[in-house]
Design an enzyme around this catalytic site. Structure first.
Site, PDB file in Angstrom:
ATOM      1  N   GLU A  21      -9.341  -4.771   5.375  1.00  0.00           N
ATOM      2  CA  GLU A  21      -9.085  -3.665   4.447  1.00  0.00           C
ATOM      3  C   GLU A  21      -7.989  -4.041   3.466  1.00  0.00           C
ATOM      4  OE1 GLU A  21     -11.036  -0.189   3.611  1.00  0.00           O
ATOM      5  OE2 GLU A  21     -11.297  -1.369   5.433  1.00  0.00           O
ATOM      6  N   GLU A  24       0.805  -1.227   0.000  1.00  0.00           N
ATOM      7  CA  GLU A  24       0.000   0.000   0.000  1.00  0.00           C
ATOM      8  C   GLU A  24       0.838   1.278   0.000  1.00  0.00           C
ATOM      9  OE1 GLU A  24      -2.537  -2.696   2.773  1.00  0.00           O
ATOM     10  OE2 GLU A  24      -0.429  -2.439   2.291  1.00  0.00           O
ATOM     11  N   ASP A  49      -5.447  -7.785   6.955  1.00  0.00           N
ATOM     12  CA  ASP A  49      -6.754  -7.605   7.597  1.00  0.00           C
ATOM     13  C   ASP A  49      -7.810  -7.410   6.518  1.00  0.00           C
ATOM     14  OD1 ASP A  49      -6.251  -5.043   6.689  1.00  0.00           O
ATOM     15  OD2 ASP A  49      -6.030  -4.147   8.665  1.00  0.00           O
ATOM     16  N   HIS A 101      -3.701 -13.793  13.982  1.00  0.00           N
ATOM     17  CA  HIS A 101      -2.956 -12.547  14.141  1.00  0.00           C
ATOM     18  C   HIS A 101      -2.133 -12.607  15.420  1.00  0.00           C
ATOM     19  CE1 HIS A 101      -5.649  -9.894  11.374  1.00  0.00           C
ATOM     20  NE2 HIS A 101      -5.168 -10.959  10.773  1.00  0.00           N
ATOM     21  N   ASP A 143      -1.946  -5.233   3.585  1.00  0.00           N
ATOM     22  CA  ASP A 143      -2.014  -5.517   5.024  1.00  0.00           C
ATOM     23  C   ASP A 143      -2.853  -6.766   5.323  1.00  0.00           C
ATOM     24  OD1 ASP A 143      -0.429  -3.394   5.687  1.00  0.00           O
ATOM     25  OD2 ASP A 143      -2.071  -2.018   6.102  1.00  0.00           O
ATOM     26  N   ARG A 149      -2.828  -3.352  13.761  1.00  0.00           N
ATOM     27  CA  ARG A 149      -4.287  -3.465  13.850  1.00  0.00           C
ATOM     28  C   ARG A 149      -4.628  -4.913  14.174  1.00  0.00           C
ATOM     29  NH1 ARG A 149      -3.525  -0.029   9.389  1.00  0.00           N
ATOM     30  NH2 ARG A 149      -4.124   2.121   9.861  1.00  0.00           N
ATOM     31  N   TYR A 176       2.277  -6.011  13.064  1.00  0.00           N
ATOM     32  CA  TYR A 176       1.130  -5.259  12.531  1.00  0.00           C
ATOM     33  C   TYR A 176       0.287  -4.676  13.663  1.00  0.00           C
ATOM     34  CZ  TYR A 176      -2.689  -4.022   9.397  1.00  0.00           C
ATOM     35  OH  TYR A 176      -3.641  -3.339   8.674  1.00  0.00           O
TER      36      TYR A 176
END
Length: 844
Positions: free
Chosen positions: A85, A8, A83, A347, A81, A303, A301
């Site tokens: 999103e 990203e 997740d 995660h 990423d 989140r 990460y």
């Protein structure tokens, strides 16, 4: 073999590129390349809620570059990423890039830390895009778009355009408003606290608090009762030490950070907002230059809602702790922390990627804010892998048989740490009340021995209202209630503050008057939608979509079947009963309406309006509250033509009469207004003075204001012989003050427009050259600017804004109040960052 790897952000791309070398072409997509349209609804509800995705405005050139790179690639890795999103971005990238000119396979890779080992392992385990994750993100996006687009217009009826409703932000606002109302409604209650100072037989002083009366809890609520208690104690029997006890306790370390606990700790200990915490955490995750051409992600990460720790990280931590603190500081087996039911086990918690990179080693590589956050994360993780602390709780009770024959028990307590364990790392973790009692004095006491009452203290106190939320305590409550998810907390808090629904005062969240109004309106009109429990249920259903147990379209259908009737009922609230609307329309049947007239750019045609309402009523059998009041105004306007007014229902008669009175009052107010001021020398003399003014360039956007165009429209109107309104003259005054240094003859304009010296001084005070130069000189020293960030439709680039302002000032142009305000905020922001390293206090 040519390999294309897409991430990203540019920072992430640079860090990974240095690790993988020339075999990989690493390119940043700059976030989402496709999204719902900015200015259209973009959801086909009737067709299974199909989203109408479009390329984002800034993605066109990026996609062009990516397509060129993809043509020459033998394999394409989507490394966004790990997740929802990130999965959605990968899915959009694949769909946007896939065509007959690109034959390379698309492979999804996911890693939770940016280290060479983690990336190589992710490439080895590459696979397909997880469609369940994509569906969960898509469902959230569609859900929030439906609520925002269909509920916000309802809010505009009350407050006008500009206000907005959000599914989760409105639930958060509700919590803040309800807490504020609890505070406002709180009535303090009096109570009394008692303590005493005793001298033991060994000569030591013992400060104790009154703990029990006759072995039970107590509550003293008046001075008379407090005085009576004091008399009973002072005139009672000799104090006797009745119990001395020691209790062994074990204090366990906290689990490593999740997103929400990191945001809470950073807010409480570092005074970072949730948004700032996530910004600094992202910088630490995406990669920091460690010198000698090496870059690395320093944390995993950021989140995540999981407290899981990889086995390799636990082994590395154990080795470090053994070498640094000794074997005793290791637990007998690895500490295990239980995740919440909804947490994603795959995660990891937020931890350092290499525990041997201590905060001290990185002090020269991180800016002060980054270092503070890294220190917080490093200490929390390291402590989480250490042995528990061992403590002793020592207590001593002193009994007095009072004058009233009641037994008053006073207690003294002290905590002694016999083995620090994880507490060796953190002064914050040891934050317990400083003991005023020597533990050795308590150990020396003997049950049955006597003591002497040296001093008795009584204090009047009052109960306090519940505290206002901080960002930390609100995030904790949102998490406890299942509202929002790790990736959304910072956005929720930022949105309600940017919308001016909530202000932050001394780190506390305080609802504004607008916030109260928005909340009250939404909870009144749509109580079910903005119920905390319902919001939490929707979050759970999104989690179910992510696990694949529910299909996202089925979830949306179930939601919309409830939402549509709620919205319809809200839209109809306040609307008149059909028979009342019909009666009002009937009395207008024989009215001969005025000819349509144009006022400004608007055309008013009463007859056309009434006929359109009649058609709507005939079709749907109802009209809105706003339309009903407009009809009442028309009935008042033509009241003299309405026959049989006395025969209509009494309630409608009264409403027409009230509308007529309101119309008359408005006319009287207009007639009583003073005429527009006479302009000495005429308008021509004023507008000629503006000939040298250079108006700022106009930026494109929905909320653009073209000041030069507006000025020319005023000039055209005035020179055509038409008077300017009060508002227009006020706007002209503001422009004269704003551009006074560029005017050919400022005195002429100020005199003609009757600008008072005080008005000029007020503007002067806001635009002092020294003040502007101070801001610019402070910003000129900034060596590290925040990366450009997108908020809603707008992109914010601090460095670019500073450079444009500096250029404007160098050219002798005057700053607008808005520019000055933004410049001041920027100077304060970066001054705070520069001075952060000098702030006192612990990082933990």
């Amino acid at each position: 073999m040519s390999k294309l790897l897409i991430v990203e952000s540019p920072t992430k791309a640079r860090t990974i590129s240095r690790m993988l070398g020339n075999d990989y072409n690493v390119i940043a997509s700059m976030g989402h390349v496709r999204d719902l349209p900015e200015h259209d609804f973009g959801i086909d509800i009737a067709n299974s809620f199909t989203p109408q995705y479009v390329d984002t405005p800034r993605s066109k050139q990026i996609l062009k570059s990516l397509r060129e790179a993809a043509k020459n690639a033998d394999i394409i890795y989507l490394a966004t990423d790990p997740d929802r999103e990130g999965e959605a971005i990968a899915w959009h990238l694949k769909n946007a890039l896939f065509n007959n000119k690109i034959s390379a396979p698309f492979l999804r890779i996911a890693f939770h830390e940016i280290t060479e080992q983690a990336i190589e392992q992710a490439i080895s385990n590459s696979g397909d895009i997880n469609q369940h994750l994509v569906d969960a993100q898509q469902a959230r996006r569609v859900l929030d778009r439906i609520v925002g687009y269909q509920v916000s217009p309802l809010l505009w009826r009350k407050l006008g355009k500009g206000s907005s409703a959000g599914r989760v932000q409105s639930a958060a606002l509700r919590l803040i408003v309800e807490r504020e109302r609890d505070i406002l409604a709180f009535v303090p209650e009096e109570y009394w606290a008692f303590s005493a100072l005793f001298e033991s037989a060994s000569g030591g002083s013992l400060k104790s608090r009154l703990f029990k009366i006759n072995g039970a809890d107590f509550k003293i609520t008046s001075r008379n009762d407090a005085d009576a208690l004091e008399y009973a104690v002072r005139n009672g029997n000799t104090p006797v030490i009745t119990d001395v006890s020691k209790q062994d306790r074990k204090r366990n370390p906290y689990p490593p950070f999740t997103t929400s606990t990191l945001q809470q700790a950073a807010n409480q200990l570092l005074r970072f907002s949730a948004s700032s915490t996530m910004r600094y955490a992202q910088q630490l995750y995406e990669g920091i230059d460690l010198g000698n051409g090496n870059s690395a992600g320093l944390i995993t990460y950021m989140r995540t809602d999981s407290v899981t720790v990889a086995k390799e990280a636990q082994i590395a931590a154990a080795d470090y702790i053994r070498e640094t603190y000794g074997e005793d500081f290791l637990p007998s087996k690895f500490n295990f922390y239980k995740n919440k039911a909804a947490a994603q086990e795959a995660h990891e918690a937020i931890r350092p990627t290499d525990i041997r990179r201590t905060p001290e080693m990185l002090a020269s590589r991180l800016d002060p804010a980054q270092l503070k956050l890294y220190t917080l994360i490093w200490k929390r993780f390291t402590a989480s892998q250490m042995a528990s602390a061992k403590q002793e709780l020592l207590t001593a009770d002193v009994d007095i048989c009072g004058y009233d024959r009641k037994t008053y028990t006073f207690r003294t307590a002290a905590t002694v740490t016999t083995f620090p364990g994880f507490l060796i790392l953190s002064s914050e973790s040891q934050s317990q009340e400083k003991e005023t009692v020597n533990p050795e004095l308590l150990r020396a006491l003997t049950p049955g021995s006597k003591a002497v009452l040296q001093k008795f203290i009584k204090e009047q106190k009052f109960t306090e209202p519940p505290p206002r939320f901080t960002e930390a305590t609100l995030i904790k409550l949102l998490e406890e209630n299942g509202v929002g998810r790790p990736s959304t907390y910072a956005t929720i808090l930022r949105t309600i503050q940017e919308r001016n629904y909530v202000n932050k005062e001394q780190n506390k969240l305080v609802p504004t008057e607008l916030g109260f109004t928005v909340n009250d309106f939404l909870t009144d009109k749509l109580p079910e939608l903005f119920d905390i429990g319902f919001t939490a249920q929707m979050e759970q259903k999104l989690d179910d979509v992510e696990t694949g147990s529910v299909f996202w379209v089925d979830m949306m259908t179930e939601f919309y079947n409830s939402f549509a009737p709620w919205l319809a009922a809200a839209l109809d609230s306040g609307a008149p009963p059909p028979e009342k609307a019909e009666e009002l329309l009937k009395i207008l049947n024989d009215v001969k309406f005025d000819e349509k007239q144009k006022i400004g750019r608007r055309i008013f045609d009463d007859e056309k309006f009434v006929n359109s309402i009649k058609e709507k009523f005939a079709d749907k059998g109802k009209i809105s509250e706003k339309q009903y009041h407009a009809l009442l105004s028309i009935a008042a306007k033509y009241r003299s033509q309405i026959t049989g007014l006395e025969n209509i229902s009494g309630e409608l008669q009264q409403e027409v009469s009230d509308a007529f009175s309101a119309m008359e009052q408005k006319q009287q107010e207009l007639q009583s207004r003073p005429p527009a001021p006479e302009i000495a020398g005429g308008y021509a003399s004023i507008f000629a003075v503006f000939d040298n003014v250079v108006f700022p360039d106009v930026k494109t956007g929905r909320s653009t204001f073209d000041e030069e165009k507006f000025f020319k429209s005023l000039k055209k109107q005035a020179l055509a012989g038409k008077s300017l309104s009060e508002k227009q003259l006020a706007a002209l005054k503001r422009m004269a003050l704003k551009y006074r240094t560029q005017l050919i003859d400022a005195d002429t304009v100020f005199s003609a427009l009757q600008i008072e010296p005080q008005e000029e001084n007020n503007v002067e005070a806001k635009h002092t050259t020294g003040q502007v130069q101070d801001f610019l000189s402070r910003l000129a020293k900034v060596t590290k600017w925040d990366a450009p960030a997108k908020k809603g439709r707008f992109a914010f680039d601090d460095k670019k804004f500073y450079q444009s302002i500096a250029k404007q000032c160098a050219e002798g142009k005057t700053l607008s109040p808005k520019q000055l305000s933004a410049l001041e905020k920027l100077a304060v922001k970066y001054s705070t960052v520069q001075e952060a390293s000098n702030e006192g206090g612990s990082n933990e």
